[in-house]
Design an enzyme around this catalytic site. Sequence first.
Site, PDB file in Angstrom:
ATOM      1  N   TRP A 176       0.846  -1.188   0.000  1.00 24.13           N
ATOM      2  CA  TRP A 176       0.000   0.000   0.000  1.00 24.13           C
ATOM      3  C   TRP A 176       0.897   1.260   0.000  1.00 24.13           C
ATOM      4  CZ3 TRP A 176      -0.667   4.107   3.459  1.00 24.13           C
ATOM      5  CH2 TRP A 176      -1.718   4.980   3.112  1.00 24.13           C
ATOM      6  N   ASP A 459     -13.638   0.874  -6.668  1.00 20.01           N
ATOM      7  CA  ASP A 459     -12.610   0.581  -5.670  1.00 20.01           C
ATOM      8  C   ASP A 459     -12.736  -0.859  -5.171  1.00 20.01           C
ATOM      9  OD1 ASP A 459     -10.546   1.081  -3.899  1.00 20.01           O
ATOM     10  OD2 ASP A 459     -11.488   2.803  -2.934  1.00 20.01           O
ATOM     11  N   ASP A 529      -2.415   5.192  -3.537  1.00 17.21           N
ATOM     12  CA  ASP A 529      -2.950   6.187  -2.604  1.00 17.21           C
ATOM     13  C   ASP A 529      -1.859   7.154  -2.171  1.00 17.21           C
ATOM     14  OD1 ASP A 529      -5.531   5.455  -2.614  1.00 17.21           O
ATOM     15  OD2 ASP A 529      -5.493   4.333  -0.742  1.00 17.21           O
TER      16      ASP A 529
HETATM   17  C1  DGJ Z   1      -9.007   3.684  -1.417  1.00 17.23           C
HETATM   18  C2  DGJ Z   1      -8.762   4.525  -2.638  1.00 17.23           C
HETATM   19  O1  DGJ Z   1      -7.521   4.218  -3.182  1.00 17.23           O
HETATM   20  C3  DGJ Z   1      -8.849   5.998  -2.234  1.00 17.23           C
HETATM   21  O2  DGJ Z   1      -8.527   6.809  -3.329  1.00 17.23           O
HETATM   22  C4  DGJ Z   1     -10.219   6.279  -1.717  1.00 17.23           C
HETATM   23  O3  DGJ Z   1     -11.160   6.140  -2.741  1.00 17.23           O
HETATM   24  C5  DGJ Z   1     -10.532   5.348  -0.550  1.00 17.23           C
HETATM   25  N1  DGJ Z   1     -10.308   3.977  -0.878  1.00 17.23           N
HETATM   26  C6  DGJ Z   1     -11.970   5.520  -0.115  1.00 17.23           C
HETATM   27  O4  DGJ Z   1     -12.316   4.625   0.840  1.00 17.23           O
END
Ligand code: DGJ
Length: 722
Positions: A176, A459, A529
């Site tokens: 992540w 997502d 992210d």
């Molecule tokens: C994970 C995504 O990668 C983020 O950009 C965002 O949309 C969050 N989830 C929302 O829970």
Amino acid sequence: MLKRTFILIGLVLSFCSLPAQELIQITTRNTALVFRVANQSLRQVYYGPRLADTDVLQKQGNNFPAYSTYGMGEQNEVALHAVHADGNTSTLLNFENVKQESPEPGITLTTISLKDPLYPFQVKLFYKAYEESDLIEQWTIYQHTEKKPVTLYQFASAQLSFKSSSYRLTHFAGDWAGECNMSEVELTEGIKVIDSKLGTRATFFAHPMCLLSLNGRMTEDNGEVIGMALAWPANFKLEFEKNNNQELRVLAGMNPYASHYKLKKGDVFQTPSFLYTYSTKGNGQVSRNFHRWARKYGLRHGENSRYTLMNNWEATYFNFNEPKLKSIIEDAAGMGFELFLLDDGWFGQKHPRNNDDAGLGDWVVNKEKLPNGLGWLVKQCTDNDIKFGIWVEPEMVNPQSELFEKHPDWVIQQPEREHILFRRQLVLDLSNPEVQEFVYKSVHDILKDNPQIAFVKWDCNRAVTNPGSTYLPADEQSHIWIEYGRGLLNVFKKVRDSHPDVHFMLCSGGGGRLDYGSLRYFEEYWPSDNTDALQRILIQWGNSQFFPSIAMCCHVSASPNHQTGRTTPLKFRFDVAMQGALGMDLQPSTMNEKEVIFAKEAIKTYESIRNIVFTGDLYRILSPYEGNRTSMMYVLPDKSRAVFYAYQLKSHIGEVSAPMRFKGLIPDKKYNVKELNIYPGSRAATGSANGQSFSGDFLMNQGLPIGLSGDYSSAVIELEQQ
Ligand code: DGJ
């Protein structure tokens, strides 16, 4: 030569059994994959640059099995291991026939049929050759008419073999907020495996793609390199086995891990596609081949444009209401963005989604936050002349949801075992057609009720654990990993068939799902992210090896950055985000006046060059893995325009930098240099070269001094042929 070689000419359709010693050639503009049939056995004799004379391969080629099977003398890992209805664990595949056709100009499809002489068990190998992009797509199907099911233990999409003095493998790993890191290893005797056992979020730790360089080290512009990628969104396995004879066998496909599969009489087992290309000009050419192929065949709307967008995730997280969103929409429109994307937190009535602990699965508006519903938000966007997009995570459910209260049996689970939660959610069982229909309808109904929605961010925030299904029978529980992937692709297809014009972003807690099996149904993907521009340079560099920039969402976010705490200039953040599909993920009201002016200008500038970024050929120049400066550029196929990016990652006092060179230009044409995105009050990094013209050969051989000073300084330069 023609008499002894089986080749495809134009649209002629051919179908034949070959006498011994015939060659089967699968060719693209610059490459050839050649097979020979010897004693009914299909052998790979060659894969590499196209040869002027292939007759020599009758005697001098390699002699590798094209698709190896368990139990017939093989001493290495095999492509197929099937246990027949009577318990016989071996399979022999004899050549039956080959068919070559051209389904459309520029593509040839070769189908090679193989059959076991003892059992009514058939294997078909498919090779789709894309002329222009030098790319081959391979997949396999099995079918049988044995009385009882045949159990499959190994089921590779493809097998490729090589003989070279050395093998260096570049693979992609991550986690992540740190996706797609490249590492290179020398392959020695034994087996190297790149795989995933995560099910849903399959590319969270490893990516189903690799660069294999033969006979020495590859560089961006030199070396023999095979780029490979598996088009599959679930468990995958890429396996590299080097023997004591300096030979390498590559097997790629769905991961057979805990996945033995009972194939019933008459059913067809189809593997996902394995994509590969052979370059003699380093990994730069591999990337350009994949990008060209993807834009035309591998990506949804790969040749269109993309919206610039404002996303509210990092601006508000779950904490928003109508006035807050209205003001973001107005700011986004004022700044020049084309779309507003509403992220997580808008749904759940009985169990409102105010955090990640509730609401997933209940795709109805959260009336506390949005009393006037989605229609009102869409109207705010329409009134401001921008489009509206929405976030969904339809494969998942929170135990705190109406969906789970009603259908606890719909989640992936093991009987009598506790659920294992991750991000307080569970995975819906997509092996179950009823659940597939629910997931499809969840997305379809949102889009049907709000036909102005132009964009969906899909997502997926957790991996599969407790891999069991209440739908699959007891003796087919091991099918769950494969059936999940197939179910997911069914849903993607159905959604896209119903909503062909909406743009979809593939996202999985960052870049946890990124593969060409999914991208056929998506316009874009979210690489990470981690929106820290410095780290994004590396993540984007890794992704650019296989995926084209038109698909890569790159967002400018706040400084200090929410993930790393790093402070970077707004210009640097824009210059990095302008390498792909530009967006912003911050609260615009936190920007000062000067920043807003710069952002407005930068968005306009981006609109004037995005066509080059989306359709141009990518040339990576200085690697961020190798120094303090990095650069890359896109050049339109006709080489009339180009855009060049340079970044300083870290500055050192006293460090003297060489002029920065360009690539991909026409040597004897003149190009005008125009520096873009100069921050108000700053000087051009190109100094006196800004606004001047230089020949392509000067720019490529001498280059320009680019005055990057200080950490996180950057320059974007447009080149226009005179
Ligand atoms: C994970 C995504 O990668 C983020 O950009 C965002 O949309 C969050 N989830 C929302 O829970």
